[in-house]
Write a protein that holds these residues in place. Structure first.
Motif, PDB file in Angstrom:
ATOM      1  N   ILE A 101     -12.330  52.367  -3.844  1.00 14.02           N
ATOM      2  CA  ILE A 101     -13.639  51.674  -3.405  1.00 14.02           C
ATOM      3  C   ILE A 101     -14.055  52.452  -2.096  1.00 14.02           C
ATOM      4  N   GLY A 102     -15.275  52.705  -1.968  1.00 14.13           N
ATOM      5  CA  GLY A 102     -15.782  53.329  -0.682  1.00 14.13           C
ATOM      6  C   GLY A 102     -14.854  54.583  -0.322  1.00 14.13           C
ATOM      7  N   GLY A 103     -14.950  55.503  -1.255  1.00 12.50           N
ATOM      8  CA  GLY A 103     -14.031  56.740  -1.191  1.00 12.50           C
ATOM      9  C   GLY A 103     -14.563  57.722  -0.630  1.00 12.50           C
ATOM     10  N   GLY A 104     -15.814  57.575   0.440  1.00 10.11           N
ATOM     11  CA  GLY A 104     -16.253  58.610   1.037  1.00 10.11           C
ATOM     12  C   GLY A 104     -16.755  59.872   0.082  1.00 10.11           C
ATOM     13  N   SER A 105     -16.169  60.921   0.367  1.00  5.41           N
ATOM     14  CA  SER A 105     -16.596  62.324  -0.240  1.00  5.41           C
ATOM     15  C   SER A 105     -15.366  62.529  -1.391  1.00  5.41           C
ATOM     16  N   THR A 129     -15.742  54.804  -6.012  1.00  8.33           N
ATOM     17  CA  THR A 129     -17.361  54.227  -5.629  1.00  8.33           C
ATOM     18  C   THR A 129     -17.618  54.803  -4.138  1.00  8.33           C
ATOM     19  N   SER A 130     -18.893  54.945  -4.005  1.00 12.45           N
ATOM     20  CA  SER A 130     -19.281  55.293  -2.754  1.00 12.45           C
ATOM     21  C   SER A 130     -20.975  55.224  -2.777  1.00 12.45           C
ATOM     22  N   MET A 131     -21.402  55.205  -1.549  1.00 10.84           N
ATOM     23  CA  MET A 131     -22.892  55.044  -1.195  1.00 10.84           C
ATOM     24  C   MET A 131     -23.541  56.267  -0.630  1.00 10.84           C
ATOM     25  N   ASN A 132     -24.910  56.646  -0.951  1.00  5.60           N
ATOM     26  CA  ASN A 132     -25.190  57.931  -0.283  1.00  5.60           C
ATOM     27  C   ASN A 132     -26.011  57.412   1.017  1.00  5.60           C
ATOM     28  N   LEU A 133     -25.028  57.052   1.984  1.00  2.18           N
ATOM     29  CA  LEU A 133     -25.557  56.524   3.201  1.00  2.18           C
ATOM     30  C   LEU A 133     -25.506  57.812   4.184  1.00  2.18           C
ATOM     31  N   ASP A 134     -26.562  58.390   4.724  1.00  6.43           N
ATOM     32  CA  ASP A 134     -26.545  59.574   5.457  1.00  6.43           C
ATOM     33  C   ASP A 134     -26.062  60.856   4.910  1.00  6.43           C
ATOM     34  N   HIS A 176     -21.642  55.220  -8.090  1.00  3.94           N
ATOM     35  CA  HIS A 176     -22.653  54.619  -7.027  1.00  3.94           C
ATOM     36  C   HIS A 176     -22.768  53.299  -7.151  1.00  3.94           C
ATOM     37  N   VAL A 177     -21.672  52.313  -6.534  1.00  2.91           N
ATOM     38  CA  VAL A 177     -21.476  50.973  -6.783  1.00  2.91           C
ATOM     39  C   VAL A 177     -21.252  50.521  -5.323  1.00  2.91           C
ATOM     40  N   SER A 178     -22.137  49.597  -4.925  1.00  2.00           N
ATOM     41  CA  SER A 178     -21.718  48.687  -3.672  1.00  2.00           C
ATOM     42  C   SER A 178     -20.776  47.564  -3.562  1.00  2.00           C
ATOM     43  N   VAL A 179     -20.371  47.526  -2.407  1.00  2.00           N
ATOM     44  CA  VAL A 179     -19.295  46.137  -2.568  1.00  2.00           C
ATOM     45  C   VAL A 179     -19.852  45.151  -2.840  1.00  2.00           C
ATOM     46  N   SER A 180     -21.051  44.807  -2.871  1.00  2.00           N
ATOM     47  CA  SER A 180     -21.772  43.499  -3.271  1.00  2.00           C
ATOM     48  C   SER A 180     -21.929  43.474  -4.813  1.00  2.00           C
ATOM     49  N   SER A 194      -8.280  51.093  -1.089  1.00  2.00           N
ATOM     50  CA  SER A 194      -9.845  50.921  -0.365  1.00  2.00           C
ATOM     51  C   SER A 194      -9.338  51.017   0.893  1.00  2.00           C
ATOM     52  N   MET A 195      -9.990  52.214   1.562  1.00  2.00           N
ATOM     53  CA  MET A 195      -9.738  52.474   2.888  1.00  2.00           C
ATOM     54  C   MET A 195     -10.917  52.578   4.020  1.00  2.00           C
ATOM     55  N   HIS A 196     -10.795  51.705   4.988  1.00  2.00           N
ATOM     56  CA  HIS A 196     -11.805  51.677   6.077  1.00  2.00           C
ATOM     57  C   HIS A 196     -13.095  51.343   5.452  1.00  2.00           C
ATOM     58  N   VAL A 197     -13.105  50.550   4.576  1.00  5.34           N
ATOM     59  CA  VAL A 197     -14.522  50.141   3.985  1.00  5.34           C
ATOM     60  C   VAL A 197     -14.580  48.621   4.165  1.00  5.34           C
ATOM     61  N   LEU A 198     -13.616  47.892   3.316  1.00  6.02           N
ATOM     62  CA  LEU A 198     -13.509  46.406   3.318  1.00  6.02           C
ATOM     63  C   LEU A 198     -13.095  46.027   4.474  1.00  6.02           C
ATOM     64  N   ASN A 227     -14.481  43.267   8.500  1.00  4.84           N
ATOM     65  CA  ASN A 227     -14.957  41.994   9.035  1.00  4.84           C
ATOM     66  C   ASN A 227     -16.557  42.272   9.068  1.00  4.84           C
ATOM     67  N   TRP A 228     -17.254  43.552   8.666  1.00  2.00           N
ATOM     68  CA  TRP A 228     -18.455  43.717   8.602  1.00  2.00           C
ATOM     69  C   TRP A 228     -19.256  42.890   7.571  1.00  2.00           C
ATOM     70  N   ILE A 229     -18.184  42.717   6.429  1.00  2.00           N
ATOM     71  CA  ILE A 229     -18.725  41.832   5.125  1.00  2.00           C
ATOM     72  C   ILE A 229     -18.724  40.563   5.433  1.00  2.00           C
TER      73      ILE A 229
HETATM   74  C1  LIG Z   1     -15.872  55.059   6.818  1.00  2.00           C
HETATM   75  S1  LIG Z   1     -16.168  55.664   4.852  1.00  2.00           S
HETATM   76  C2  LIG Z   1     -14.373  55.725   4.523  1.00  2.00           C
HETATM   77  C3  LIG Z   1     -14.267  56.771   3.534  1.00  2.00           C
HETATM   78  C4  LIG Z   1     -12.895  56.939   2.984  1.00  2.00           C
HETATM   79  N1  LIG Z   1     -12.358  55.727   2.244  1.00  2.00           N
HETATM   80  C5  LIG Z   1     -11.934  57.219   4.228  1.00  2.00           C
HETATM   81  O1  LIG Z   1     -11.226  56.436   4.673  1.00  2.00           O
HETATM   82  O2  LIG Z   1     -12.028  58.356   4.715  1.00  2.00           O
HETATM   83  C6  LIG Z   1     -17.077  54.177   4.315  1.00  2.00           C
HETATM   84  C7  LIG Z   1     -17.237  54.280   2.876  1.00  2.00           C
HETATM   85  O3  LIG Z   1     -17.737  53.489   2.429  1.00  2.00           O
HETATM   86  C8  LIG Z   1     -19.002  53.453   1.787  1.00  2.00           C
HETATM   87  N2  LIG Z   1     -19.936  52.040   1.860  1.00  2.00           N
HETATM   88  C9  LIG Z   1     -20.381  51.847   2.988  1.00  2.00           C
HETATM   89  N3  LIG Z   1     -21.243  50.732   2.784  1.00  2.00           N
HETATM   90  C10 LIG Z   1     -20.878  50.397   1.362  1.00  2.00           C
HETATM   91  C11 LIG Z   1     -21.395  49.268   0.779  1.00  2.00           C
HETATM   92  N4  LIG Z   1     -22.116  48.304   1.225  1.00  2.00           N
HETATM   93  N5  LIG Z   1     -20.847  49.287  -0.658  1.00  2.00           N
HETATM   94  C12 LIG Z   1     -19.841  50.137  -0.801  1.00  2.00           C
HETATM   95  N6  LIG Z   1     -19.550  51.146  -0.305  1.00  2.00           N
HETATM   96  C13 LIG Z   1     -19.993  51.312   1.094  1.00  2.00           C
HETATM   97  C14 LIG Z   1     -19.529  54.770   2.237  1.00  2.00           C
HETATM   98  O4  LIG Z   1     -20.460  55.336   1.081  1.00  2.00           O
HETATM   99  C15 LIG Z   1     -18.433  55.058   2.480  1.00  2.00           C
HETATM  100  O5  LIG Z   1     -17.833  55.902   1.090  1.00  2.00           O
END
Ligand SMILES: C[S@@+](CC[C@H](N)C(=O)[O-])C[C@H]1O[C@@H](n2cnc3c(N)ncnc32)[C@H](O)[C@@H]1O
Length: 160
Positions: free
Chosen positions: A13-17, A34-39, A55-59, A74-78, A80-82
């Motif tokens: 979840i939120g796997g970046g590239s 899962t990733s989002m096309n943010l930036d 392309h699936v959001s955490v919501s 899941s690393m560095h995504v889930l 306290n911003w959620i």
């Molecule tokens: C900081 S990167 C972490 C990437 C990777 N897991 C790592 O540790 O190198 C954050 C990731 O979360 C995804 N992301 C950001 N906001 C998100 C959201 N609302 N729902 C799902 N993924 C989201 C981004 O697209 C990106 O893939």
């Protein structure tokens, strides 16, 4: 932690590239990312590496049937911003899609030190996972006075 060959299907979840999925493919483990096309065009980049890009959001509810995945990472995504209620929903959904004895590897969750025991430990306990490993440490990139921490956990969905 698991016998060889028993971890086959997994989700990042939120796997970046998609680098985590690329590394695990070398070990014959199929990982959806899962990733989002943010930036940037992250989803296209993942697909261009021959990896499964979602392309699936955490919501959103995860697009998997109950009790089907061997591991969710899941690393560095889930973190306290959620908002708490949404995060708890996400954690229950991860529990739903994992098979019994499946693993949830939550890596580098960041929060304030005070939130760890007040909010996140009770939230993890409510979901019903069994704790296999739990590690916490200071997060120092904003300075020690911010009292931020990381925790990483390996959780298992029980058989019953
Ligand atoms: C900081 S990167 C972490 C990437 C990777 N897991 C790592 O540790 O190198 C954050 C990731 O979360 C995804 N992301 C950001 N906001 C998100 C959201 N609302 N729902 C799902 N993924 C989201 C981004 O697209 C990106 O893939």
């Amino acid at each position: 932690m698991k016998p060889g060959g028993t971890i086959r299907i997994r989700l990042d979840i939120g796997g970046g590239s998609g680098t985590f999925a690329a590394r695990m493919r070398e070990r014959n483990v199929t990982i959806g990312t899962t990733s989002m096309n943010l930036d940037g065009p992250f989803n296209s980049f993942i697909a261009s590496r021959g990896l499964i890009s979602m392309h699936v959001s955490v919501s959103q509810r995860l697009p998997f049937f109950e009790n089907t995945l061997d591991i969710v990472h899941s690393m560095h995504v889930l973190s306290n911003w959620i908002p708490d209620a949404m995060l708890e929903f996400t954690l229950y959904d991860i529990y739903r899609v994992l098979r019994p004895r499946g693993l949830f590897w939550l890596d580098h969750f960041f929060c304030l030190g005070s939130q760890l025991n007040e909010t996140y430990v009770p939230m993890m306990d409510r979901i019903g996972f069994k704790k296999l490993r739990w590690n916490a440490g200071m997060k120092l990139d904003h300075g020690i006075q911010k009292n931020e921490c990381y925790f990483s956990v390996l959780l298992e969905k029980p058989m019953t």
